[in-house]
Design a protein around this motif. Structure first.
Motif, PDB file in Angstrom:
ATOM      1  N   MET A 173       0.845  -1.201   0.000  1.00 55.33           N
ATOM      2  CA  MET A 173       0.000   0.000   0.000  1.00 55.33           C
ATOM      3  C   MET A 173       0.880   1.250   0.000  1.00 55.33           C
ATOM      4  O   MET A 173       1.910   1.277   0.653  1.00 55.33           O
ATOM      5  CB  MET A 173      -0.892  -0.009   1.245  1.00 55.33           C
ATOM      6  N   TYR A 174       0.433   2.265  -0.762  1.00 49.95           N
ATOM      7  CA  TYR A 174       1.222   3.492  -0.829  1.00 49.95           C
ATOM      8  C   TYR A 174       0.706   4.579   0.136  1.00 49.95           C
ATOM      9  O   TYR A 174       1.481   5.252   0.782  1.00 49.95           O
ATOM     10  CB  TYR A 174       1.205   4.058  -2.253  1.00 49.95           C
ATOM     11  N   ILE A 175      -0.593   4.744   0.144  1.00 53.05           N
ATOM     12  CA  ILE A 175      -1.160   5.806   0.991  1.00 53.05           C
ATOM     13  C   ILE A 175      -2.432   5.280   1.662  1.00 53.05           C
ATOM     14  O   ILE A 175      -3.236   4.569   1.035  1.00 53.05           O
ATOM     15  CB  ILE A 175      -1.506   7.062   0.147  1.00 53.05           C
ATOM     16  N   GLU A 176      -2.597   5.654   2.922  1.00 56.57           N
ATOM     17  CA  GLU A 176      -3.863   5.341   3.593  1.00 56.57           C
ATOM     18  C   GLU A 176      -4.308   6.563   4.390  1.00 56.57           C
ATOM     19  O   GLU A 176      -3.585   7.040   5.271  1.00 56.57           O
ATOM     20  CB  GLU A 176      -3.710   4.131   4.515  1.00 56.57           C
ATOM     21  N   VAL A 209      -9.612   6.680   2.499  1.00 56.74           N
ATOM     22  CA  VAL A 209      -9.169   6.236   1.170  1.00 56.74           C
ATOM     23  C   VAL A 209      -7.795   5.585   1.267  1.00 56.74           C
ATOM     24  O   VAL A 209      -6.970   5.973   2.091  1.00 56.74           O
ATOM     25  CB  VAL A 209      -9.168   7.421   0.162  1.00 56.74           C
ATOM     26  N   SER A 210      -7.599   4.558   0.452  1.00 56.49           N
ATOM     27  CA  SER A 210      -6.267   3.940   0.408  1.00 56.49           C
ATOM     28  C   SER A 210      -5.842   3.782  -1.051  1.00 56.49           C
ATOM     29  O   SER A 210      -6.695   3.655  -1.937  1.00 56.49           O
ATOM     30  CB  SER A 210      -6.287   2.581   1.106  1.00 56.49           C
ATOM     31  N   ILE A 211      -4.551   3.825  -1.277  1.00 55.85           N
ATOM     32  CA  ILE A 211      -4.028   3.652  -2.647  1.00 55.85           C
ATOM     33  C   ILE A 211      -3.082   2.444  -2.642  1.00 55.85           C
ATOM     34  O   ILE A 211      -2.071   2.440  -1.929  1.00 55.85           O
ATOM     35  CB  ILE A 211      -3.293   4.926  -3.112  1.00 55.85           C
ATOM     36  N   GLN A 212      -3.458   1.460  -3.413  1.00 56.18           N
ATOM     37  CA  GLN A 212      -2.652   0.226  -3.488  1.00 56.18           C
ATOM     38  C   GLN A 212      -1.740   0.297  -4.714  1.00 56.18           C
ATOM     39  O   GLN A 212      -2.006   1.039  -5.656  1.00 56.18           O
ATOM     40  CB  GLN A 212      -3.594  -0.984  -3.649  1.00 56.18           C
ATOM     41  N   TRP A 229       3.772   5.552   2.518  1.00 55.65           N
ATOM     42  CA  TRP A 229       4.629   4.371   2.600  1.00 55.65           C
ATOM     43  C   TRP A 229       6.088   4.698   2.875  1.00 55.65           C
ATOM     44  O   TRP A 229       6.856   3.850   3.329  1.00 55.65           O
ATOM     45  CB  TRP A 229       4.497   3.553   1.320  1.00 55.65           C
ATOM     46  N   ASP A 230       6.469   5.945   2.617  1.00 53.88           N
ATOM     47  CA  ASP A 230       7.870   6.323   2.764  1.00 53.88           C
ATOM     48  C   ASP A 230       7.908   7.739   3.335  1.00 53.88           C
ATOM     49  O   ASP A 230       7.152   8.603   2.892  1.00 53.88           O
ATOM     50  CB  ASP A 230       8.535   6.304   1.362  1.00 53.88           C
ATOM     51  N   ILE A 234       9.737  12.339 -14.950  1.00 57.66           N
ATOM     52  CA  ILE A 234      11.170  12.447 -15.255  1.00 57.66           C
ATOM     53  C   ILE A 234      12.046  11.832 -14.155  1.00 57.66           C
ATOM     54  O   ILE A 234      13.138  11.331 -14.421  1.00 57.66           O
ATOM     55  CB  ILE A 234      11.594  13.930 -15.527  1.00 57.66           C
ATOM     56  N   HIS A 235      11.564  11.849 -12.908  1.00 58.18           N
ATOM     57  CA  HIS A 235      12.369  11.295 -11.805  1.00 58.18           C
ATOM     58  C   HIS A 235      11.967   9.862 -11.478  1.00 58.18           C
ATOM     59  O   HIS A 235      12.301   9.349 -10.408  1.00 58.18           O
ATOM     60  CB  HIS A 235      12.230  12.199 -10.578  1.00 58.18           C
ATOM     61  N   GLU A 236      11.242   9.236 -12.414  1.00 53.77           N
ATOM     62  CA  GLU A 236      10.815   7.840 -12.282  1.00 53.77           C
ATOM     63  C   GLU A 236      10.089   7.576 -10.964  1.00 53.77           C
ATOM     64  O   GLU A 236      10.529   6.766 -10.143  1.00 53.77           O
ATOM     65  CB  GLU A 236      12.014   6.900 -12.441  1.00 53.77           C
ATOM     66  N   PRO A 237       8.973   8.263 -10.756  1.00 53.44           N
ATOM     67  CA  PRO A 237       8.223   8.055  -9.514  1.00 53.44           C
ATOM     68  C   PRO A 237       7.470   6.728  -9.542  1.00 53.44           C
ATOM     69  O   PRO A 237       7.228   6.176 -10.620  1.00 53.44           O
ATOM     70  CB  PRO A 237       7.245   9.227  -9.507  1.00 53.44           C
ATOM     71  N   THR A 238       7.084   6.271  -8.366  1.00 48.62           N
ATOM     72  CA  THR A 238       6.304   5.020  -8.323  1.00 48.62           C
ATOM     73  C   THR A 238       4.815   5.346  -8.329  1.00 48.62           C
ATOM     74  O   THR A 238       4.005   4.518  -8.711  1.00 48.62           O
ATOM     75  CB  THR A 238       6.641   4.217  -7.057  1.00 48.62           C
ATOM     76  N   LEU A 239       4.489   6.552  -7.898  1.00 47.64           N
ATOM     77  CA  LEU A 239       3.085   6.950  -7.778  1.00 47.64           C
ATOM     78  C   LEU A 239       2.860   8.257  -8.539  1.00 47.64           C
ATOM     79  O   LEU A 239       3.608   9.220  -8.357  1.00 47.64           O
ATOM     80  CB  LEU A 239       2.780   7.136  -6.283  1.00 47.64           C
TER      81      LEU A 239
END
Lengths: 248, 235
Positions: free
Chosen positions: B1-4, B23-26, B62-63, B140-145
């Motif tokens: 999970m990235y955000i909750e 809300v959650s973002i998987q 998540w980070d 450009i910075h290769e984000p995951t989200l």
């Protein structure tokens, strides 16, 4: 990274044709127009210094105010908030880039004027004029930041800039002597940074003259106060202070 | 999970913008946030990415250094005047403390289908090209989200389709995408999950087909009409 940012800020400022017109072309035309009309060398020197000072004010105050407003309204600062780069670092890079261009431009105006009208140049005046222009550019750029924070749109930037610039210019001895002016006009003029800036540029043209420490202190004080107010009032989002009445 | 996010509330004075949002973002999802103008979509998006603080509620990321790992395309195009598409991209990469070569920047522009206009001043690009450049800046910075705020608004069908393809390609590369939209066909085509938001509340959430079944709607447009109010909200 800093190299890319500095280069980009220099390029974006140099390609801003309208500001360049007001800060470079217009002052040169104004300087030649006035200096040809007044053919007294002393008066011409006065005009060269006055025009150089006006150019610094336009470049510093209006230039940065419009640039900051534009970047803020386009969401540049919002995006910057989402990057690891501190916003203040970006602003510092922008100020340094604009100061470098401002000094180069205004010093060129001064030099063109001095050479065209056969004024005496010394190593002392050439070097010190650069330093004073740098201090002046930082001073008026800092005030421009305060304007950018106070204004909500381009019209307000124009209005606020004029509100500050006009009294500063007309209550100064940049183009004419204030000896015959009411005492309160001269007094208010001396409270404003423009009078001290033109005073610093003008006095250093005479051989053996010393820098007015008071004028230097006034400019540095203005820089400190303006930076303090600018950092307190800085908004990274156009609606930041209007959130209570904004829509989602 | 990235955000909750739990119990998110955003209030300006007495005005409630968001009301108890969970809300959650998987990972690997494409989430569409839909709802009337002024329903709270952009506010929710800005809270999830950390641009706005909630009046109450919690948001878990998540980070701790998540800000450098998300890509954002805002509705306004934040390009620097006088700079070309390539120069803008290199500048934004530097903000992420990422030193990229012109070849790498060109590769990113090619992915977004804007390499032909690499040396054109960004302000002179067409609407579609500017949207693509905004997405290039976001990746450009290769984000995951990735967060895209109305990525296809005001675009013609061809540009719209190109951006849809780009979004699907990015998802296949392993990116998670959250976007807002008013185009229900687009949402149907792209979203793996839909959040319907109205008057600051999530009134429905789920997969597009599942939602249509649940509310007995033939399409997402019909579902939208059924669930949301007629008048726009000026929260």
């Amino acid at each position: 990274m800093l190299k890319v940012q500095m280069r980009s800020m220099l390029v974006t400022s140099l390609r801003d044709k309208i500001t360049l017109f007001y800060s470079l072309l217009l002052p040169i035309v104004l300087m030649f127009g006035l200096a040809i009309f007044f053919d007294n060398p002393e008066q011409q020197l006065h005009i060269i210094c006055g025009v150089t000072a006006i150019s610094t004010v336009f470049w510093g105050m209006q230039g940065i105010a419009f640039q900051v407003h534009w970047q803020r309204s386009r969401g540049v600062y919002k995006l910057l908030m989402l990057t690891p780069m501190p916003l203040m670092q970006f602003i510092a890079v922008m100020i340094v880039a604009r100061t470098v261009i401002g000094v180069a431009m205004n010093w060129s105006i001064w030099l063109i004027g001095m050479l065209s009208f056969g004024m005496k140049l010394t190593a002392w005046s050439i070097g010190l004029t650069q330093l004073i222009i740098m201090i002046g550019t930082i001073c008026f750029t800092s005030i421009g930041f305060v304007i950018a924070n106070a204004a909500r749109n381009e019209a307000q930037i124009n209005m606020l800039s004029n509100l500050l610039q006009m009294p500063m210019i007309f209550m100064s001895s940049a183009f004419y002597s204030l000896d015959g002016a009411p005492a309160w006009v001269a007094f208010i003029g001396k409270l404003l940074p423009f009078e001290h800036y033109t005073n610093l540029i003008s006095t250093m043209q005479s051989a053996g003259s010393s820098i007015s420490i008071l004028s230097l202190i006034v400019l540095v004080l203005y820089i400190m106060i303006a930076i303090l107010i600018a950092s307190i009032t800085f908004r990274w989002d156009t609606n930041q202070l209007m959130l209570k009445s904004s829509t989602a | 999970m990235y955000i909750e996010a739990k119990g998110l509330v955003k209030q300006y004075g007495k005005r409630m913008i968001l009301n108890n949002i969970d809300v959650s973002i998987q990972a690997h999802e494409i989430i569409a946030i839909i709802g009337p103008n002024g329903a709270g979509k952009s506010t929710m998006l800005e809270m999830l990415i950390g641009l706005q603080k909630p009046s109450s509620g919690t948001i878990w990321h998540w980070d701790t250094a998540y800000k450098g790992k998300i890509g954002v395309q805002l509705q306004a195009v934040p390009f620097f005047p006088g700079l070309s598409a390539m120069e803008n991209l290199l500048l934004f990469a530097s903000f992420y403390k990422k030193s990229i070569s012109k070849e790498e920047a060109m590769k990113c522009l090619r992915i977004c289908g804007i390499h032909d206009a690499a040396h054109t001043e960004a302000a002179k690009l067409s609407g579609g090209q500017q949207k693509r450049l905004a997405i290039a800046v976001a990746i450009i910075h290769e984000p995951t989200l990735l967060f895209l705020d109305e990525p296809t608004a005001a675009l013609d069908p061809r540009n719209r389709q190109d951006i849809h393809n780009l979004m699907l390609e990015l998802q296949q590369q392993g990116k998670t995408i959250v976007f807002t939209s008013h185009d229900m066909d687009e949402v149907h085509q792209l979203a793996t999950r839909v959040l319907v938001i109205d008057q600051g509340k999530i009134i429905a959430a789920g997969e597009p087909a599942e939602l249509c079944n649940k509310y007995d709607a033939a399409s997402l447009t019909q579902l939208y009409m059924k669930l949301t109010r007629e008048d726009e909200c000026y929260a």
